[in-house]
Design a protein around this motif. Sequence first.
Motif, short mmCIF file in Angstrom:
data_model
loop_
_atom_site.label_atom_id
_atom_site.label_comp_id
_atom_site.label_asym_id
_atom_site.label_seq_id
_atom_site.Cartn_x
_atom_site.Cartn_y
_atom_site.Cartn_z
N VAL A 106 0.82 -1.21 0.00
CA VAL A 106 0.00 0.00 0.00
C VAL A 106 0.86 1.27 0.00
O VAL A 106 0.54 2.24 -0.71
CB VAL A 106 -0.98 -0.03 1.20
CG1 VAL A 106 -1.53 1.36 1.48
CG2 VAL A 106 -2.13 -0.98 0.91
N SER A 107 1.92 1.30 0.76
CA SER A 107 2.74 2.52 0.82
C SER A 107 3.26 2.91 -0.56
O SER A 107 3.23 4.09 -0.94
CB SER A 107 3.90 2.33 1.80
OG SER A 107 3.42 2.15 3.11
N ASP A 108 3.73 1.92 -1.33
CA ASP A 108 4.22 2.21 -2.68
C ASP A 108 3.09 2.65 -3.60
O ASP A 108 3.27 3.55 -4.43
CB ASP A 108 4.91 0.97 -3.27
CG ASP A 108 6.22 0.66 -2.56
OD1 ASP A 108 6.78 1.56 -1.89
OD2 ASP A 108 6.70 -0.49 -2.69
N GLU A 109 1.94 2.01 -3.45
CA GLU A 109 0.78 2.40 -4.26
C GLU A 109 0.35 3.83 -3.95
O GLU A 109 0.03 4.61 -4.85
CB GLU A 109 -0.39 1.44 -4.01
CG GLU A 109 -0.18 0.04 -4.55
CD GLU A 109 -0.35 -0.05 -6.06
OE1 GLU A 109 -0.89 0.90 -6.65
OE2 GLU A 109 0.07 -1.06 -6.64
N LEU A 110 0.36 4.20 -2.68
CA LEU A 110 -0.09 5.53 -2.30
C LEU A 110 0.88 6.62 -2.76
O LEU A 110 0.48 7.77 -2.97
CB LEU A 110 -0.29 5.61 -0.78
CG LEU A 110 -1.40 4.73 -0.20
CD1 LEU A 110 -1.47 4.89 1.31
CD2 LEU A 110 -2.75 5.03 -0.84
N LYS A 111 2.15 6.27 -2.92
CA LYS A 111 3.11 7.26 -3.42
C LYS A 111 2.77 7.71 -4.84
O LYS A 111 3.21 8.78 -5.28
CB LYS A 111 4.52 6.67 -3.37
CG LYS A 111 5.13 6.65 -1.97
CD LYS A 111 6.54 6.11 -1.99
CE LYS A 111 7.21 6.25 -0.63
NZ LYS A 111 6.51 5.58 0.46
N GLN A 112 2.01 6.90 -5.56
CA GLN A 112 1.60 7.27 -6.92
C GLN A 112 0.38 8.19 -6.92
O GLN A 112 -0.02 8.68 -7.97
CB GLN A 112 1.29 6.01 -7.73
CG GLN A 112 2.44 5.05 -7.85
CD GLN A 112 2.05 3.75 -8.54
OE1 GLN A 112 1.24 3.76 -9.46
NE2 GLN A 112 2.61 2.64 -8.09
N LEU A 113 -0.20 8.40 -5.75
CA LEU A 113 -1.38 9.25 -5.61
C LEU A 113 -0.96 10.49 -4.83
O LEU A 113 -0.78 10.41 -3.62
CB LEU A 113 -2.50 8.50 -4.88
CG LEU A 113 -2.81 7.07 -5.36
CD1 LEU A 113 -3.93 6.47 -4.52
CD2 LEU A 113 -3.16 7.06 -6.84
N PRO A 114 -0.79 11.64 -5.47
CA PRO A 114 -0.26 12.83 -4.79
C PRO A 114 -0.97 13.15 -3.48
O PRO A 114 -0.33 13.59 -2.51
CB PRO A 114 -0.47 13.93 -5.83
CG PRO A 114 -0.41 13.23 -7.15
CD PRO A 114 -1.05 11.87 -6.91
N LYS A 115 -2.25 12.92 -3.44
CA LYS A 115 -3.04 13.23 -2.24
C LYS A 115 -2.56 12.44 -1.02
O LYS A 115 -2.67 12.90 0.12
CB LYS A 115 -4.51 12.93 -2.53
CG LYS A 115 -5.49 13.29 -1.44
CD LYS A 115 -6.90 13.02 -1.92
CE LYS A 115 -7.93 13.35 -0.86
NZ LYS A 115 -9.32 13.08 -1.33
N TYR A 116 -2.03 11.23 -1.25
CA TYR A 116 -1.65 10.33 -0.15
C TYR A 116 -0.16 10.00 -0.14
O TYR A 116 0.27 9.08 0.56
CB TYR A 116 -2.42 9.02 -0.26
CG TYR A 116 -3.93 9.17 -0.27
CD1 TYR A 116 -4.58 9.91 0.72
CD2 TYR A 116 -4.71 8.58 -1.26
CE1 TYR A 116 -5.96 10.05 0.72
CE2 TYR A 116 -6.09 8.72 -1.26
CZ TYR A 116 -6.71 9.45 -0.28
OH TYR A 116 -8.07 9.60 -0.28
N ALA A 117 0.63 10.76 -0.88
CA ALA A 117 2.05 10.40 -1.06
C ALA A 117 2.84 10.38 0.24
O ALA A 117 3.85 9.68 0.34
CB ALA A 117 2.69 11.37 -2.05
N ASP A 118 2.40 11.13 1.24
CA ASP A 118 3.15 11.21 2.50
C ASP A 118 2.70 10.18 3.53
O ASP A 118 3.23 10.14 4.64
CB ASP A 118 3.00 12.61 3.11
CG ASP A 118 3.64 13.68 2.24
OD1 ASP A 118 4.60 13.35 1.51
OD2 ASP A 118 3.18 14.84 2.27
#
Length: 596
Positions: free
Chosen positions: A21-33
């Motif tokens: 999930v962490s790697d996937e969220l890095k592709q979504l600017p809203k959740y990158a952090d």
Amino acid sequence: MGQYIAPLRDMQFVLHELLNVSDELKQLPKYADIDADIINQVLEEGARFTSEILFPLNHVGDREGCTLDTATHEVTPPTGFKEAYEQYVAAGWPALAADPEYGGQGLPTVVQTVFLEMLNSANQAWTMYPGLSHGAYECLLKHGTDEQKSLYLPKLVSGEWTGTMCLTEAHSGTDLGLLRTRAEPQGDGSYKITGNKIFISAGEHNMSHNIVHLVLARLPDAPAGTHGISLFLVPKFLPKEDGTPGERNPIFCGALEEKMGIHGNATCQMNIDGARGWLIGEPNKGLNAMFVMMNAARLGVGVQSLGLTEVAYQNALIYAKDRLQMRSLSGPKATDKPADPIIVHPDVRRMLLTARAYAEGGRAFSAYVALQIDRELNHPDEKVRQEAADEVALLTPIIKAFLTDNGWISTSEAMQVYGGHGFIAEWGMEQYVRDSRINMIYEGTNTIQSLDLLGRKILQDNGVKLRKLGEKIRSYVEENGLDESLSEFITPLADLAAKVEKLTVEIGMKAMRNPDEVGAAAVPYLRVVGHLIYAYLFTRMAKIALDKRAEDERFYTAKLATARFYFARLLPETAMLIRQARAGSDSLMALDAELF
């Protein structure tokens, strides 16, 4: 009354090892952090809240139920429910996955979904009070006016106000095209809403300061059927200019439904007697707006049954390790005791492993779908968003129907582990069975979900969405097909994928000649596709367990054993289901209705 301990290790396995999930969220600017540490901290605190605050109220809610004051139409929930809700709001839980613009914490849907499993394991009836608020929030966020958003969204996000969806009427049931509730324009932008709704979960209570009802109704010139339905926002209290609750709107609870389960939730018959409401979205397009809320609810109902599956499994396991009865068929195991614990018996293990496998499969599936929702709503690439949206549309009816079917199976098996004690209320198991049964019915019965999957999501687009899922599975099979350690999983996965493809074409051809073939095949077909998805996810989980077993032998050995049980004992159901789906409509429709 048993216990509930959130399965944090398995939740972390699904999020961080299976789905990355962490790697996937890095592709979504809203959740990158948002990283693994943040997610784990949220879930650890959620585990504490659900086990310490909510779980002790579950049996209380079932025994007490709700109380309606017929003079005032006010509903009082069971002891402790309101206080627990106040703690829930104070801790910021309603805002978890909401937009920071409206006071939300901005966490992804996938984190919200895992927390939702905990809530439902601990207390499904309580969870239903705030449960629809996020769906109301999503609906208003997408279809509300700027004025509606600024007034209502911060209140829903904070938990000060809760939301409901008012669809069903006694004469129409699932067929919303028959609804009669009327909406008359008042010339000031508002409407006078009149009608009656039934089965409204959390329709009336004193846990929040206001309740925002989303009500389906017809305008005076509306065409017949579903094309003439509009959606209206009807608050319990009309907000004053400063946004605080004001005058009581005439939308009242006329009666509480006397139910088989979820006694702690106020399932209301709502009488709407000229209540003021405001149009959401466009006239006569209310279903389009409401489907935002309904699809969120369908994921939520699937997770309700996942939660019940987990808590029933946990308590059945404790009982099976403690209860002494007879000796093992292969010789005494607890030689220092007068009998062996019943967990030594093969069929007790079958029941426990059934619930365990359906819990672990459901956890992986629900988190997978939630992550696709995050990608659908937030990925910067439009093509990726559309691909995710197509997959979510395909999987939504499956997650609702397959998880709730499996929840009914699992809670029943867990109760059976207790023998006669399972039938006795003080052990708590029979409540899980009663509570789980509603999940197969509301938010569209599982037959409706099956028809939606086969008729609308697959045959209507000539199988495009299903083929994309098949390509994903086929790609995984090709990448790992030479790994001999995975062959016990890869081979049946590939075999079932091919059978689903063939079965789909066969049903589609038959349906061209006789549409009843879709209705005859839909329910077994959905379970076949559900098993295909579980087989895919269990194969992926088994590969991780094989690769990492030395790092945590206890956890990964158990994960492998569960996967092997699933393939050996649960997946073979597909052979029967495929034969049922192929049996056609003749045996169902041949008998004249008068001869029944």
